[in-house]
Design a protein around this motif. Structure first.
Motif, mmCIF file in Angstrom:
data_model
loop_
_atom_site.group_PDB
_atom_site.id
_atom_site.type_symbol
_atom_site.label_atom_id
_atom_site.label_comp_id
_atom_site.label_asym_id
_atom_site.label_seq_id
_atom_site.Cartn_x
_atom_site.Cartn_y
_atom_site.Cartn_z
ATOM 1 N N GLN A 32 54.894 19.874 71.004
ATOM 2 C CA GLN A 32 55.367 21.091 70.344
ATOM 3 C C GLN A 32 54.454 22.274 70.635
ATOM 4 O O GLN A 32 54.922 23.352 71.036
ATOM 5 N N THR A 33 53.147 22.085 70.436
ATOM 6 C CA THR A 33 52.236 23.213 70.609
ATOM 7 C C THR A 33 52.151 23.662 72.071
ATOM 8 O O THR A 33 52.104 24.864 72.349
ATOM 9 N N SER A 35 54.474 23.007 74.676
ATOM 10 C CA SER A 35 55.748 23.447 75.247
ATOM 11 C C SER A 35 56.165 24.813 74.716
ATOM 12 O O SER A 35 56.694 25.639 75.477
ATOM 13 N N LEU A 36 55.916 25.089 73.428
ATOM 14 C CA LEU A 36 56.298 26.393 72.880
ATOM 15 C C LEU A 36 55.528 27.512 73.569
ATOM 16 O O LEU A 36 56.115 28.516 73.996
ATOM 17 N N LEU A 268 62.399 25.662 69.869
ATOM 18 C CA LEU A 268 61.030 25.185 69.671
ATOM 19 C C LEU A 268 60.328 25.953 68.560
ATOM 20 O O LEU A 268 59.593 25.379 67.755
ATOM 21 N N GLN A 269 60.579 27.268 68.500
ATOM 22 C CA GLN A 269 59.952 28.074 67.459
ATOM 23 C C GLN A 269 60.523 27.744 66.082
ATOM 24 O O GLN A 269 59.791 27.660 65.097
ATOM 25 N N GLY A 272 59.842 23.669 65.510
ATOM 26 C CA GLY A 272 58.477 23.193 65.697
ATOM 27 C C GLY A 272 57.721 23.013 64.398
ATOM 28 O O GLY A 272 57.121 21.966 64.143
ATOM 29 N N ILE A 276 56.390 19.491 62.720
ATOM 30 C CA ILE A 276 54.980 19.299 62.357
ATOM 31 C C ILE A 276 54.855 18.932 60.881
ATOM 32 O O ILE A 276 54.089 18.043 60.504
ATOM 33 N N SER A 295 46.370 19.948 74.003
ATOM 34 C CA SER A 295 47.248 21.095 74.203
ATOM 35 C C SER A 295 46.542 22.184 74.998
ATOM 36 O O SER A 295 47.132 22.785 75.910
#
Length: 343
Positions: A32-33, A35-36, A268-269, A272, A276, A295
């Motif tokens: 997540q962290t 790819s965003l 994703l935003q 995400g 989490i 990350s």
């Protein structure tokens, strides 16, 4: 003897399942962290035909998607009962206006923060952004001390000093001879990007602690609170979009420049933070430190080899190493000090 064997087998199975969940949580957090940040950076620098998508529009769509997702999760929690869902939302949102209005403050700040992140990644490479954005640990810690009365130990204060030193190294200007006009443009872009990240770190720290305080004072589901946040965020986002990009929205529409990559960034935003929130209970501080470190490393490698918008220096690596070390040190749970520091 048989009962002992069964009990032992169950214990081993539970331990294995718990370990698997931890590793899954690590994978989700890293994905997540990383790819965003990378997709947002790529989408903001990609040259294409026609106008580029509006960051303010993407923030609005992300809030809409977040609201629908949270409503779906609450719907599932209440056994897919439309009546129970309607009753709960009416009771928590309409019948408790003061409690609902309290969330307008963090929601407005989160909306500002989301717009700032687009501005930051339009002007900074993903690696520099990733490392600098870890300053939110500092702001969150300071707001936690001042607003929640939380105590910080010696290791945590030390980690905050190391964190500031690491970010300072990362932002250290590189000595690379180039065209003066291009160099001036790059310096201006970096200044805008750095300013956006710093303001985002401050807003993230305050809004996160404020939201935590509200969650601790009430017993309502975090998904309901996210619906309330999303409602205010949608209003603030629409206001910001028409105030800042109103002319462009009227000319080309709200969804100008949208493509598959844009929708991935929006998803994703929006999802995400919810992902989490769902997995964080399985991730301890050490695991979160690993996720942050991986990350940063992945963002650096992909920025250098694939996006080709980043030239690492020895000073950058020194700063990144300090930030990673500070992240682990902040989550280190040593023996409590006899007289821990308190602001």
């Amino acid at each position: 003897m048989f009962d002992f064997f069964v009990k032992k087998t169950i214990e081993e199975t539970v331990k294995m399942a718990s370990a698997n969940l931890k590793y899954l949580s690590l994978g989700v957090l890293v994905f997540q962290t990383t790819s965003l940040v990378l997709t947002m950076r790529y989408s903001r620098t990609l040259q294409g035909d026609g106008p580029r998508y509006l960051a303010s529009s993407a923030v609005v769509v992300a809030e809409l998607l977040k609201i629908f997702t949270c409503v779906g999760l609450v719907f599932k929690e209440h056994s897919f009962s439309g009546r129970a869902l309607s009753s709960l939302l009416r009771q928590e949102i309409l019948h408790k206006p003061i409690e609902t209005l309290k969330l307008a403050i963090p929601s407005g700040i989160y909306t500002l923060q989301n717009n700032l992140l687009y501005a930051a990644l339009s002007n900074l490479d993903a690696a520099t952004y990733q490392v600098t954005y870890q300053l939110k640990i500092l702001t969150t810690a300071l707001f936690s001390v001042s607003m929640l009365g939380r105590r910080l130990g010696v290791y945590q204060w030390l980690s905050l000093l190391i964190l500031m030193a690491g970010v300072a190294f990362v932002q250290w200007p590189a000595d690379s001879p180039s065209d003066p006009q291009k160099e001036q443009l790059t310096a201006g872009s970096q200044f805008v990007g750095l300013g956006a990240v710093l303001v985002a770190c401050c807003s993230s720290g305050f809004a996160g602690v404020y939201f935590e305080k509200i969650l601790k004072e009430t017993k309502q589901s975090v998904w309901v609170r996210n619906i309330q946040l999303g409602m205010f965020g949608l209003v603030f986002g629409l206001f910001g979009m028409f105030a800042y990009d109103g002319a462009r929205v009227q000319e080309h529409g709200m969804f100008q420049g949208y493509n598959m990559l844009t929708w991935i960034v929006v998803a994703l935003q929006a999802l995400g933070g919810l992902v989490i929130a769902a997995v964080i209970k399985y991730a301890d501080n050490i695991l979160k430190g690993f996720a942050t470190s991986l990350s940063i490393i992945l963002s650096t490698l992909i920025s250098y080899f694939l996006l080709e918008d980043f030239e690492p220096t020895s000073v950058f690596f020194m700063g990144a190493a300090l930030v990673i070390a500070a992240t682990f040190l902040y989550g280190y749970e040593g023996k409590p000090a006899a007289n821990p520091s308190r602001a």
